[in-house]
Write an enzyme that holds these catalytic residues in place. Structure first.
Site, mmCIF file in Angstrom:
data_model
loop_
_atom_site.group_PDB
_atom_site.id
_atom_site.type_symbol
_atom_site.label_atom_id
_atom_site.label_comp_id
_atom_site.label_asym_id
_atom_site.label_seq_id
_atom_site.Cartn_x
_atom_site.Cartn_y
_atom_site.Cartn_z
ATOM 1 N N ALA A 66 -10.266 3.550 -1.723
ATOM 2 C CA ALA A 66 -11.416 3.356 -0.841
ATOM 3 C C ALA A 66 -11.089 2.199 0.089
ATOM 4 O O ALA A 66 -10.280 1.320 -0.247
ATOM 5 C CB ALA A 66 -12.650 3.050 -1.668
ATOM 6 N N GLY A 111 -9.562 5.294 -5.328
ATOM 7 C CA GLY A 111 -10.224 6.509 -4.843
ATOM 8 C C GLY A 111 -9.228 7.566 -4.382
ATOM 9 O O GLY A 111 -9.529 8.765 -4.416
ATOM 10 N N GLU A 114 -8.222 9.281 -7.451
ATOM 11 C CA GLU A 114 -9.386 10.060 -7.907
ATOM 12 C C GLU A 114 -9.555 11.322 -7.070
ATOM 13 O O GLU A 114 -9.875 12.388 -7.595
ATOM 14 C CB GLU A 114 -10.633 9.174 -7.831
ATOM 15 C CG GLU A 114 -10.567 8.045 -8.860
ATOM 16 C CD GLU A 114 -11.669 7.007 -8.710
ATOM 17 O OE1 GLU A 114 -11.940 6.594 -7.560
ATOM 18 O OE2 GLU A 114 -12.249 6.615 -9.727
ATOM 19 N N GLU A 134 -8.402 -0.835 -9.440
ATOM 20 C CA GLU A 134 -9.691 -1.451 -9.101
ATOM 21 C C GLU A 134 -9.920 -2.760 -9.837
ATOM 22 O O GLU A 134 -10.613 -3.651 -9.348
ATOM 23 C CB GLU A 134 -10.843 -0.479 -9.415
ATOM 24 C CG GLU A 134 -10.924 0.725 -8.493
ATOM 25 C CD GLU A 134 -10.120 1.929 -8.981
ATOM 26 O OE1 GLU A 134 -9.200 1.755 -9.806
ATOM 27 O OE2 GLU A 134 -10.418 3.047 -8.522
HETATM 28 N N1 DAK Z 1 -8.444 -0.394 2.105
HETATM 29 C C1 DAK Z 1 -8.327 -0.873 3.359
HETATM 30 N N2 DAK Z 1 -7.146 -1.116 3.940
HETATM 31 C C2 DAK Z 1 -6.043 -0.891 3.215
HETATM 32 C C3 DAK Z 1 -6.103 -0.401 1.888
HETATM 33 C C4 DAK Z 1 -7.374 -0.141 1.343
HETATM 34 N N3 DAK Z 1 -7.539 0.385 0.125
HETATM 35 N N4 DAK Z 1 -4.840 -0.277 1.430
HETATM 36 C C5 DAK Z 1 -4.031 -0.675 2.432
HETATM 37 N N5 DAK Z 1 -4.738 -1.052 3.503
HETATM 38 C C6 DAK Z 1 -4.261 -1.546 4.789
HETATM 39 C C7 DAK Z 1 -3.753 -2.981 4.669
HETATM 40 O O1 DAK Z 1 -4.833 -3.886 4.737
HETATM 41 C C8 DAK Z 1 -2.827 -3.072 5.862
HETATM 42 O O2 DAK Z 1 -3.613 -3.210 7.021
HETATM 43 P P1 DAK Z 1 -3.242 -4.340 8.130
HETATM 44 O O3 DAK Z 1 -3.153 -5.614 7.390
HETATM 45 O O4 DAK Z 1 -1.926 -3.884 8.684
HETATM 46 O O5 DAK Z 1 -4.354 -4.259 9.104
HETATM 47 C C9 DAK Z 1 -2.224 -1.654 5.911
HETATM 48 O O6 DAK Z 1 -3.119 -0.815 5.184
HETATM 49 C C10 DAK Z 1 -0.855 -1.593 5.240
HETATM 50 O O7 DAK Z 1 -0.990 -2.110 3.939
HETATM 51 P P2 DAK Z 1 -0.005 -3.223 3.321
HETATM 52 O O8 DAK Z 1 0.515 -4.095 4.404
HETATM 53 O O9 DAK Z 1 -0.728 -3.855 2.187
HETATM 54 O O10 DAK Z 1 1.192 -2.300 2.804
HETATM 55 P P3 DAK Z 1 2.179 -2.612 1.609
HETATM 56 O O11 DAK Z 1 3.227 -1.545 1.693
HETATM 57 O O12 DAK Z 1 2.608 -4.046 1.610
HETATM 58 O O13 DAK Z 1 1.328 -2.394 0.275
HETATM 59 C C11 DAK Z 1 -0.212 -1.190 -1.155
HETATM 60 C C12 DAK Z 1 0.867 -1.112 -0.035
HETATM 61 C C13 DAK Z 1 -0.789 0.211 -1.323
HETATM 62 C C14 DAK Z 1 0.454 -1.622 -2.458
HETATM 63 C C15 DAK Z 1 -1.299 -2.224 -0.755
HETATM 64 O O14 DAK Z 1 -1.727 -1.917 0.575
HETATM 65 C C16 DAK Z 1 -2.481 -2.232 -1.671
HETATM 66 O O15 DAK Z 1 -2.452 -2.761 -2.778
HETATM 67 N N6 DAK Z 1 -3.594 -1.620 -1.208
HETATM 68 C C17 DAK Z 1 -4.854 -1.629 -1.936
HETATM 69 C C18 DAK Z 1 -4.804 -0.633 -3.069
HETATM 70 C C19 DAK Z 1 -6.103 -0.633 -3.878
HETATM 71 O O16 DAK Z 1 -6.478 -1.687 -4.418
HETATM 72 N N7 DAK Z 1 -6.765 0.497 -3.941
HETATM 73 C C20 DAK Z 1 -8.029 0.645 -4.662
HETATM 74 C C21 DAK Z 1 -9.162 0.360 -3.726
HETATM 75 S S1 DAK Z 1 -10.726 0.337 -4.588
HETATM 76 C C22 DAK Z 1 -17.229 4.197 -5.407
HETATM 77 C C23 DAK Z 1 -16.320 5.161 -5.797
HETATM 78 C C24 DAK Z 1 -14.981 4.920 -5.653
HETATM 79 C C25 DAK Z 1 -14.537 3.706 -5.140
HETATM 80 C C26 DAK Z 1 -15.444 2.770 -4.730
HETATM 81 C C27 DAK Z 1 -16.808 3.002 -4.871
HETATM 82 N N8 DAK Z 1 -18.665 4.420 -5.589
HETATM 83 C C28 DAK Z 1 -19.075 5.716 -6.164
HETATM 84 C C29 DAK Z 1 -19.571 3.452 -5.283
HETATM 85 C C30 DAK Z 1 -13.106 3.469 -5.021
HETATM 86 C C31 DAK Z 1 -12.601 2.192 -5.007
HETATM 87 C C32 DAK Z 1 -11.201 1.964 -4.647
HETATM 88 O O17 DAK Z 1 -10.421 2.864 -4.379
#
Ligand code: DAK
Length: 260
Positions: A66, A111, A114, A134
């Site tokens: 997400a 997400g 998921e 998460e």
């Molecule tokens: N959201 C927003 N931007 C993201 C992102 C994300 N999840 N993942 C990556 N980006 C963006 C980065 O901010 C960066 O943007 P700029 O800085 O260039 O503007 C760009 O994508 C490239 O990312 P990185 O520079 O970080 O790239 P790397 O190769 O160094 O790293 C990575 C890749 C995938 C390891 C890293 O980007 C990372 O850890 N990303 C976050 C992964 C994460 O934590 N995902 C889980 C998110 S929480 C709900 C239901 C479901 C959900 C929520 C609510 N309800 C029913 C209420 C779901 C929640 C989630 O998924």
């Protein structure tokens, strides 16, 4: 219909949907989810496409979760009022009766993982990475991760992935049963489209029924599941496609399906 965050193409009887925010690693926001819901609703309503492939644009990600930037400032009340990510969009995607494949071409996190797990099966590039990170953000899976991952890979591995937030690579995901097959990165889309075309060439009612009965295995006891399977089989024997399929076999020719 025109979309801003996804690409939708028809490739003969296969619909190809591509998450298209590569600059954000295809992170899912409310607009992406709304468009995805619309694309899946069209796919379901139209009888000509018979299988769908969902993948991510760019070389790095299926979907890195997400959109954290969209969620960062939201309050609990906003999540509740907007029914964030749990409204009709995800219900449409999860409730699609026609077959679809997730072609995971890179990160499938949170997400993103998921969403991939909502598919009937996952084909993964050898560069794919799966995880439910998460916990690193102070939260937990919210779109089925704790339930679907656990059913796919068992408690121990699901718990380890959720509690540590670590990613698993495609080989580990395949050996754990999350992924149907791993293919070389550059061949993923061709393979997924070919696999989808194979499914699209089968009798459509039978495809739906096969999907329904396999999914029923997760919802019921063995005895009820076996009864459910038997009833669906019996219903299929009343279809024109059953007559056509069996006659075609006997007559040594290709079947022509009507979807009736
Ligand atoms: N959201 C927003 N931007 C993201 C992102 C994300 N999840 N993942 C990556 N980006 C963006 C980065 O901010 C960066 O943007 P700029 O800085 O260039 O503007 C760009 O994508 C490239 O990312 P990185 O520079 O970080 O790239 P790397 O190769 O160094 O790293 C990575 C890749 C995938 C390891 C890293 O980007 C990372 O850890 N990303 C976050 C992964 C994460 O934590 N995902 C889980 C998110 S929480 C709900 C239901 C479901 C959900 C929520 C609510 N309800 C029913 C209420 C779901 C929640 C989630 O998924």
């Amino acid at each position: 219909m025109s979309y801003e965050n996804i690409l939708v193409e028809q490739r003969d009887a296969v619909t190809l949907v591509t998450l298209n925010r590569p600059q954000a690693l295809n992170a899912l926001n409310t607009d992406v989810l709304r468009e995805l819901g619309e694309a899946f609703a069209s796919y379901e309503a139209d009888s000509s496409p018979r299988c769908l492939v969902l993948t991510g644009s760019g070389d790095k990600a299926f979907a890195a979760g997400a959109d954290i930037k969209q969620m960062a400032d939201k309050q609990a009340v906003d999540f509740y009022l907007e029914d964030f990510f749990s409204g009709w969009q995800t219900k449409v995607v999860q409730g699609t009766r026609k077959p679809w494949i997730a072609a995971v071409n890179g990160f499938a996190l949170g997400g993103g993982c998921e969403l991939a797990m909502m598919a009937d099966f996952i084909l993964a590039s050898d560069k794919a990475k799966f995880g439910q990170p998460e916990i690193n953000l102070g939260v937990a899976p919210g779109m089925g991760g704790s339930q679907r991952l656990t059913r796919a890979v068992g408690k121990s591995k699901a718990m380890e992935l959720c509690l540590t937030g670590r990613m698993m690579d495609a080989a580990e995901a395949e050996s754990a049963g999350l992924v149907a097959r791993v293919v070389p990165h550059d061949e993923l889309l061709d393979d997924a489209l070919k696999t989808a075309a194979t499914i699209a060439g089968k009798a459509p009612l039978a495809a739906m029924a096969n999907k329904e009965m396999v999914n029923a295995a997760f919802e019921t006891t063995l005895e009820h599941g076996l009864g459910y399977e038997r009833r669906l089989f019996q219903i299929l024997t009343a279809s024109e496609d059953k007559a056509e399929g069996m006659n075609a076999f006997v007559e040594k020719r290709e079947a022509t399906w009507k979807g009736r």
